[in-house]
Design an enzyme around this catalytic site. Sequence first.
Site, mmCIF file in Angstrom:
data_model
loop_
_atom_site.group_PDB
_atom_site.id
_atom_site.type_symbol
_atom_site.label_atom_id
_atom_site.label_comp_id
_atom_site.label_asym_id
_atom_site.label_seq_id
_atom_site.Cartn_x
_atom_site.Cartn_y
_atom_site.Cartn_z
ATOM 1 N N LYS A 183 -13.773 6.181 15.688
ATOM 2 C CA LYS A 183 -14.126 6.405 14.285
ATOM 3 C C LYS A 183 -13.277 7.543 13.729
ATOM 4 O O LYS A 183 -13.558 8.713 13.954
ATOM 5 C CB LYS A 183 -15.616 6.747 14.126
ATOM 6 C CG LYS A 183 -16.034 6.674 12.660
ATOM 7 C CD LYS A 183 -17.078 7.673 12.256
ATOM 8 C CE LYS A 183 -16.616 9.061 12.082
ATOM 9 N NZ LYS A 183 -15.628 9.308 11.002
ATOM 10 N N GLU A 257 -14.135 18.477 22.053
ATOM 11 C CA GLU A 257 -12.841 19.148 21.826
ATOM 12 C C GLU A 257 -12.943 19.768 20.437
ATOM 13 O O GLU A 257 -12.822 19.062 19.432
ATOM 14 C CB GLU A 257 -11.691 18.123 21.827
ATOM 15 C CG GLU A 257 -11.561 17.291 23.087
ATOM 16 C CD GLU A 257 -10.842 18.016 24.202
ATOM 17 O OE1 GLU A 257 -10.258 19.082 23.940
ATOM 18 O OE2 GLU A 257 -10.891 17.528 25.337
ATOM 19 N N CYS A 291 -5.831 22.763 15.522
ATOM 20 C CA CYS A 291 -6.929 23.390 16.268
ATOM 21 C C CYS A 291 -6.458 24.596 17.070
ATOM 22 O O CYS A 291 -7.181 25.573 17.222
ATOM 23 C CB CYS A 291 -7.580 22.366 17.191
ATOM 24 S SG CYS A 291 -6.433 21.609 18.353
ATOM 25 N N GLU A 390 -13.136 29.892 11.715
ATOM 26 C CA GLU A 390 -11.969 29.023 11.696
ATOM 27 C C GLU A 390 -11.729 28.615 10.241
ATOM 28 O O GLU A 390 -12.552 27.906 9.649
ATOM 29 C CB GLU A 390 -12.218 27.771 12.556
ATOM 30 C CG GLU A 390 -10.988 26.899 12.657
ATOM 31 C CD GLU A 390 -11.218 25.586 13.400
ATOM 32 O OE1 GLU A 390 -12.286 24.976 13.229
ATOM 33 O OE2 GLU A 390 -10.320 25.163 14.146
HETATM 34 P P1 NAD Z 1 -15.191 17.437 11.391
HETATM 35 O O1 NAD Z 1 -16.020 18.060 12.434
HETATM 36 O O2 NAD Z 1 -15.568 17.625 9.972
HETATM 37 O O3 NAD Z 1 -15.082 15.859 11.607
HETATM 38 C C1 NAD Z 1 -14.626 15.297 12.823
HETATM 39 C C2 NAD Z 1 -15.052 13.846 12.881
HETATM 40 O O4 NAD Z 1 -16.481 13.794 12.934
HETATM 41 C C3 NAD Z 1 -14.657 13.022 11.663
HETATM 42 O O5 NAD Z 1 -14.336 11.718 12.079
HETATM 43 C C4 NAD Z 1 -15.926 13.018 10.842
HETATM 44 O O6 NAD Z 1 -16.039 11.919 9.948
HETATM 45 C C5 NAD Z 1 -16.973 12.923 11.922
HETATM 46 N N1 NAD Z 1 -18.318 13.389 11.529
HETATM 47 C C6 NAD Z 1 -18.663 14.169 10.479
HETATM 48 N N2 NAD Z 1 -19.994 14.409 10.509
HETATM 49 C C7 NAD Z 1 -20.489 13.755 11.584
HETATM 50 C C8 NAD Z 1 -21.784 13.636 12.158
HETATM 51 N N3 NAD Z 1 -22.841 14.234 11.613
HETATM 52 N N4 NAD Z 1 -21.932 12.903 13.294
HETATM 53 C C9 NAD Z 1 -20.855 12.315 13.884
HETATM 54 N N5 NAD Z 1 -19.601 12.393 13.366
HETATM 55 C C10 NAD Z 1 -19.420 13.105 12.244
HETATM 56 O O7 NAD Z 1 -13.709 17.975 11.633
HETATM 57 P P2 NAD Z 1 -12.427 17.695 10.758
HETATM 58 O O8 NAD Z 1 -12.487 18.490 9.501
HETATM 59 O O9 NAD Z 1 -12.152 16.229 10.668
HETATM 60 O O10 NAD Z 1 -11.297 18.302 11.731
HETATM 61 C C11 NAD Z 1 -11.072 19.651 11.839
HETATM 62 C C12 NAD Z 1 -11.743 20.234 13.072
HETATM 63 O O11 NAD Z 1 -11.331 19.553 14.245
HETATM 64 C C13 NAD Z 1 -11.340 21.680 13.287
HETATM 65 O O12 NAD Z 1 -12.446 22.420 13.700
HETATM 66 C C14 NAD Z 1 -10.304 21.580 14.394
HETATM 67 O O13 NAD Z 1 -10.119 22.776 15.101
HETATM 68 C C15 NAD Z 1 -10.900 20.495 15.233
HETATM 69 N N6 NAD Z 1 -9.886 19.893 16.114
HETATM 70 C C16 NAD Z 1 -9.968 20.139 17.465
HETATM 71 C C17 NAD Z 1 -8.996 19.612 18.320
HETATM 72 C C18 NAD Z 1 -9.023 19.873 19.812
HETATM 73 O O14 NAD Z 1 -8.331 19.187 20.552
HETATM 74 N N7 NAD Z 1 -9.778 20.838 20.302
HETATM 75 C C19 NAD Z 1 -7.966 18.815 17.807
HETATM 76 C C20 NAD Z 1 -7.926 18.597 16.441
HETATM 77 C C21 NAD Z 1 -8.900 19.130 15.604
#
Ligand code: NAD
Length: 486
Positions: A183, A257, A291, A390
């Site tokens: 997703k 992650e 990230c 962050e």
């Molecule tokens: P996010 O947490 O807002 O969303 C991540 C995913 O979760 C999206 O697909 C989103 O639609 C989904 N989502 C949102 N609410 C949800 C819920 N209640 N239940 C299940 N899924 C849900 O993050 P983002 O803004 O898309 O990405 C940025 C974040 O991702 C930052 O914190 C970044 O550091 C992190 N990130 C981590 C890594 C890593 O490898 N550690 C890599 C890339 C990004």
Amino acid sequence: MAVRQAAVHLIGKPGLRIGAEEITESSGGTVEHVYAATGQTTAPVVLAGPSEIDLAVTTARAAFPKWRDTPVNERRDILLRFADLIVEHATELSDLQTLEIGVPVQLSRQMPAIAADWVRYYAGWADKSGGDVISTWPIRSLNYTLDEPYGVIAGIIPWNGSLMSMAQLLGPALATGNTIVVKPSELAPFVATRMAELAVQSGLPTGAVVVVPGAAAAGQALAGHPGVGKVHFTGGAVTARSVLSSAAEHLTPVALELGGKSPHLVFEDADIRFAARVAMSGVIALSGQGCANGTRLLVHKSVRDQVLDILVSRLRKTKLGDPADEATVMGPVVSHNACQRILGVIDRGRQSGNLVSGGNRSGGDLSAGFFIEPTVFADVDPAAELAQEEIFGPVLSVITFADEDEGVALANDTRYGLGAYVHTNDLRRAHRVSRAVEAGAVWVNGAPGLMPSVPFGGVKQSGSGRIGGLAGLREFLRPKNVWIPV
Ligand code: NAD
């Protein structure tokens, strides 16, 4: 600045492809994707809702026995074909990545080759991973483990680099015989959808990879679905809590992650020019939306002015602009909401640090897009939002320290623990500090990027899972133990 028409053509017709089914009207509704560089809409995106998630998991479950039982050498060859297809479609995929989130082509052009390498690396494990034979003294037996796939993996991925996220997920999940429902974020549906098409074209059984872009409700439905064997979540720490509570319904295991507030530790004996250049990339790369970007610059007080001078003079020369222009180094942030949120943090930050560079949304030709100048705050209060949260935008917080102990204490003074960048020419200090910092990854004197053979992941609230290497493979396998008395 026009949206790249060439890339818009690549998006294809909107709809969800779930196994053999094409869905154009979904319970998740439809949103318009917006190109971050211009603020213009590009294409409607059909989003999965709970019923499409249910269909996706059912479809991936139906495909599971066939894929699990596919001989491992065939699995390997299919994944190698998938990697070749990624390379063959490199320009298309990188254009899509640029269109999807506004990442400059200078960077997106490098991504397909790296993504293909991740898939190839895990293709190589498909025919090499096996179990262990275990000694069971004083009982005489043959005792061994069978490493088995979980079944359907639920991959929930962020918007900030779908090409890499898909390769990092599909490679190990499929090499180990799982099927997968991914997703992607509603902000970034195109690359993941195209990657799934290429995966199917490479010879996977129908339904082995299903991509269902969706919003939070779709993520909740997926994490809480009883047909899912394991959830692999990449995203923010707040969302992670919701994912854990959805998965708790069926006690589904979850790999996390998450984000970071990774420090650069610049010691007085470091190569100052080089350290300043590496620190600069934390602000510029993905417009600070990576990230593992280093977003806190902890610098020894004796070299503070020198580091800041180099950093600020370089950042002021950084070319922000059209991501499709090969000369552009830094693009926009992903959306209007992200832009407003980051500008809000910058505004509040003026109370807890000295703004020494940037701080504004770009005007002129760039005013319709979501561009924010690379921003540096010096002398930041270590307890303030600037130093603790962050920001996920082009904002760097500079803090000085007096000695190694204070530097390490500041580095660890955060609830996150993803990466840490250590800049020193003292070998003993490099080893000492690498042990002392609370982080899943430490990069001494530069960061070569994430490699498929190397485990990457966080500690503390940066997560618990690992991508890359054997540790990344094991995320997708569970050992079954077999006893045979002899
Ligand atoms: P996010 O947490 O807002 O969303 C991540 C995913 O979760 C999206 O697909 C989103 O639609 C989904 N989502 C949102 N609410 C949800 C819920 N209640 N239940 C299940 N899924 C849900 O993050 P983002 O803004 O898309 O990405 C940025 C974040 O991702 C930052 O914190 C970044 O550091 C992190 N990130 C981590 C890594 C890593 O490898 N550690 C890599 C890339 C990004």
